[in-house]
Each structure stands twice: as C-alpha cells, then as structure tokens.
Design a protein around this motif. Structure first.
Motif, short mmCIF file in Angstrom:
data_model
loop_
_atom_site.label_atom_id
_atom_site.label_comp_id
_atom_site.label_asym_id
_atom_site.label_seq_id
_atom_site.Cartn_x
_atom_site.Cartn_y
_atom_site.Cartn_z
N LEU A 6 0.95 -1.21 0.07
CA LEU A 6 -0.01 0.09 0.09
C LEU A 6 0.79 1.36 -0.02
CD1 LEU A 6 -2.68 -0.88 2.44
CD2 LEU A 6 -2.91 -1.27 0.00
N HIS A 7 1.63 1.44 0.86
CA HIS A 7 2.55 2.50 1.15
C HIS A 7 3.85 2.14 1.96
CE1 HIS A 7 0.25 3.33 4.59
NE2 HIS A 7 1.26 3.95 5.15
N THR A 8 4.73 3.18 1.80
CA THR A 8 5.91 3.44 2.48
C THR A 8 5.93 4.76 3.33
OG1 THR A 8 7.38 2.03 1.04
CG2 THR A 8 8.53 3.63 2.53
N CYS A 9 6.18 4.73 4.60
CA CYS A 9 6.19 5.98 5.26
C CYS A 9 7.53 6.49 5.71
CB CYS A 9 5.36 5.98 6.63
SG CYS A 9 5.38 7.02 7.70
N ILE A 10 7.78 7.67 5.48
CA ILE A 10 9.24 8.36 6.01
C ILE A 10 8.56 9.55 6.60
CG2 ILE A 10 10.43 7.38 3.85
CD1 ILE A 10 10.30 10.15 2.73
N THR A 23 7.24 16.37 -5.48
CA THR A 23 6.38 16.65 -6.49
C THR A 23 7.04 17.21 -7.96
OG1 THR A 23 5.76 18.99 -5.71
CG2 THR A 23 4.42 17.02 -5.27
N LYS A 24 8.24 17.94 -7.53
CA LYS A 24 8.86 18.40 -8.91
C LYS A 24 10.01 17.58 -9.11
CE LYS A 24 11.64 22.54 -10.21
NZ LYS A 24 12.32 23.70 -9.99
N ALA A 25 10.85 17.00 -8.38
CA ALA A 25 12.00 15.98 -8.70
C ALA A 25 11.53 14.67 -9.24
CB ALA A 25 12.79 15.88 -7.71
N LEU A 26 10.57 14.17 -8.53
CA LEU A 26 10.05 12.97 -8.83
C LEU A 26 8.56 12.79 -9.37
CD1 LEU A 26 11.58 10.88 -5.67
CD2 LEU A 26 12.49 11.37 -8.04
N ASN A 27 7.98 13.84 -9.55
CA ASN A 27 6.70 14.06 -10.29
C ASN A 27 5.56 13.22 -9.43
OD1 ASN A 27 5.36 15.27 -12.39
ND2 ASN A 27 5.48 13.36 -13.86
N LEU A 28 5.51 13.16 -8.31
CA LEU A 28 4.67 12.69 -7.49
C LEU A 28 3.63 13.49 -7.43
CD1 LEU A 28 6.65 10.55 -5.03
CD2 LEU A 28 5.29 9.55 -6.61
N TYR A 45 0.12 11.81 1.52
CA TYR A 45 0.16 10.63 0.59
C TYR A 45 0.41 10.81 -0.70
CZ TYR A 45 -1.67 7.96 4.59
OH TYR A 45 -1.82 7.34 5.93
N LEU A 46 1.42 10.37 -1.41
CA LEU A 46 1.82 10.83 -2.93
C LEU A 46 1.88 9.57 -3.49
CD1 LEU A 46 4.79 13.01 -1.72
CD2 LEU A 46 2.68 13.86 -2.40
N ALA A 47 1.54 9.69 -4.83
CA ALA A 47 1.65 8.56 -5.99
C ALA A 47 2.09 9.42 -7.24
CB ALA A 47 0.22 7.83 -5.67
N PHE A 48 2.11 8.37 -8.25
CA PHE A 48 2.13 8.85 -9.74
C PHE A 48 0.85 8.94 -10.10
CE2 PHE A 48 6.30 6.85 -9.01
CZ PHE A 48 7.07 7.69 -9.59
N GLU A 49 0.64 9.57 -11.24
CA GLU A 49 -0.62 10.01 -11.89
C GLU A 49 -1.66 8.87 -11.94
OE1 GLU A 49 -3.14 12.77 -12.97
OE2 GLU A 49 -1.04 13.25 -12.82
N ASP A 50 -1.12 7.64 -12.40
CA ASP A 50 -1.95 6.49 -12.38
C ASP A 50 -2.28 5.51 -11.09
OD1 ASP A 50 0.73 5.67 -12.05
OD2 ASP A 50 0.67 4.17 -13.68
N GLY A 51 -1.86 6.51 -9.99
CA GLY A 51 -2.20 5.65 -8.83
C GLY A 51 -1.21 4.63 -8.14
N GLY A 52 -2.17 3.83 -7.33
CA GLY A 52 -1.18 2.63 -7.08
C GLY A 52 -0.42 2.78 -5.57
N LEU A 55 3.79 6.86 -1.23
CA LEU A 55 4.83 7.42 -0.32
C LEU A 55 4.04 8.08 0.69
CD1 LEU A 55 7.63 7.49 0.54
CD2 LEU A 55 7.77 9.44 -0.81
N GLU A 56 4.08 7.84 2.03
CA GLU A 56 3.33 8.68 3.15
C GLU A 56 4.44 9.39 3.64
OE1 GLU A 56 2.13 7.81 7.71
OE2 GLU A 56 1.40 6.43 6.19
N LEU A 57 4.41 10.83 3.80
CA LEU A 57 5.16 11.65 4.43
C LEU A 57 4.58 11.95 5.83
CD1 LEU A 57 6.07 14.22 1.68
CD2 LEU A 57 7.01 11.86 2.15
N THR A 58 5.24 11.73 6.93
CA THR A 58 4.75 11.74 8.09
C THR A 58 5.38 13.34 8.46
OG1 THR A 58 4.08 9.66 8.71
CG2 THR A 58 4.55 11.16 10.62
N TYR A 59 4.78 14.22 9.03
CA TYR A 59 5.36 15.42 9.30
C TYR A 59 4.76 15.57 10.95
CZ TYR A 59 5.93 20.46 10.17
OH TYR A 59 6.45 21.61 11.03
#
Length: 126
Positions: A6-10, A23-28, A45-52, A55-59
């Motif tokens: 489902l996702h990876t959290c950092i 969003t800029k460097a990796l186009n998520l 939560y970030l993903a590529f345009e086609d979803g799936g 990547l979860e960013l926890t702040y």
C-alpha cells in the motif's frame, strides 16, 4: 485472500521542502492529506498519476532536530524511461545526485537522488 503493498512511510522535518522535492523532482502527486492539529502531526500521501502504491510523508509539528536515518534504511526506487535525461535534469536543478551507476560489469542503469531529509531514491532505467 489478496495482499498488496500500500505505502511506505518516511518522517520529514519540513513538509513544504519535502513536498516540493517529491512533486518536482520525482513527479509524484498528492493523493490525500490527513491533518491532526490536536495531535500535532500531518500525513500526506503521494503517488504517480496512475495511482497505486503511495509514499506517506509523516510530519510531526514539534520535531526540531533532523531525523536520524541510521544504517538500516535502504531506499525507495522508481523507474524512468530516459535515465540520462532524468539524471541531467536532476543535476541541472541542483539536487543531490550520484553519478550514473551499474552493477559490476554492466552499463549504467541507475543513480540515487537524496531528498531534503537525506532519504535516498534509486532512479532506474525502465
């Protein structure tokens, strides 16, 4: 029963800088956001345009010191259609990237780029 990743959290120290990088460097793209101000944290939560897979960013609002990544952290990996063009674009933008690399005895097929917190993403030729 079907299982799927489902996702990876950092954990990130500066959400704005991390969002700009991913969003800029990796186009998520941001797929969803959950704010918990009463508990002082936000999940993005970030993903590529086609979803799936996401990547979860926890702040965490009160984290003053950088996170210690440690020697057990591996990396995230993404595939690109033109490795050399991607590498050149990342270098031109001033991102922290390695040289193009390959496994022993092979042509270069990947490189690494670091995000603002020091997490590595492997960029691999599709």
């Amino acid at each position: 029963m079907t299982n799927k990743m489902l996702h990876t959290c950092i954990r990130v120290q500066n959400l704005d800088k991390s969002m700009a990088f991913y969003t800029k460097a990796l186009n998520l793209k941001e797929t969803r956001r959950k704010d918990f101000p009463e508990h002082q944290f936000t999940l993005v939560y970030l993903a590529f345009e086609d979803g799936g897979y996401e990547l979860e960013l926890t702040y965490n609002y009160d984290k003053a010191e950088p996170y210690e990544i440690g020697d057990g952290y591996g990396h995230i990996a993404i595939g690109v259609d033109d490795l050399k063009a991607s590498h050149a674009a990342h270098e031109a933008e001033g991102y922290n990237v390695t040289k193009l690399m390959g496994l022993p005895g092979t042509d270069p097929t990947y490189y690494f780029i670091k995000d603002p917190d020091g997490y590595k993403t492997e960029v691999i030729q599709n």
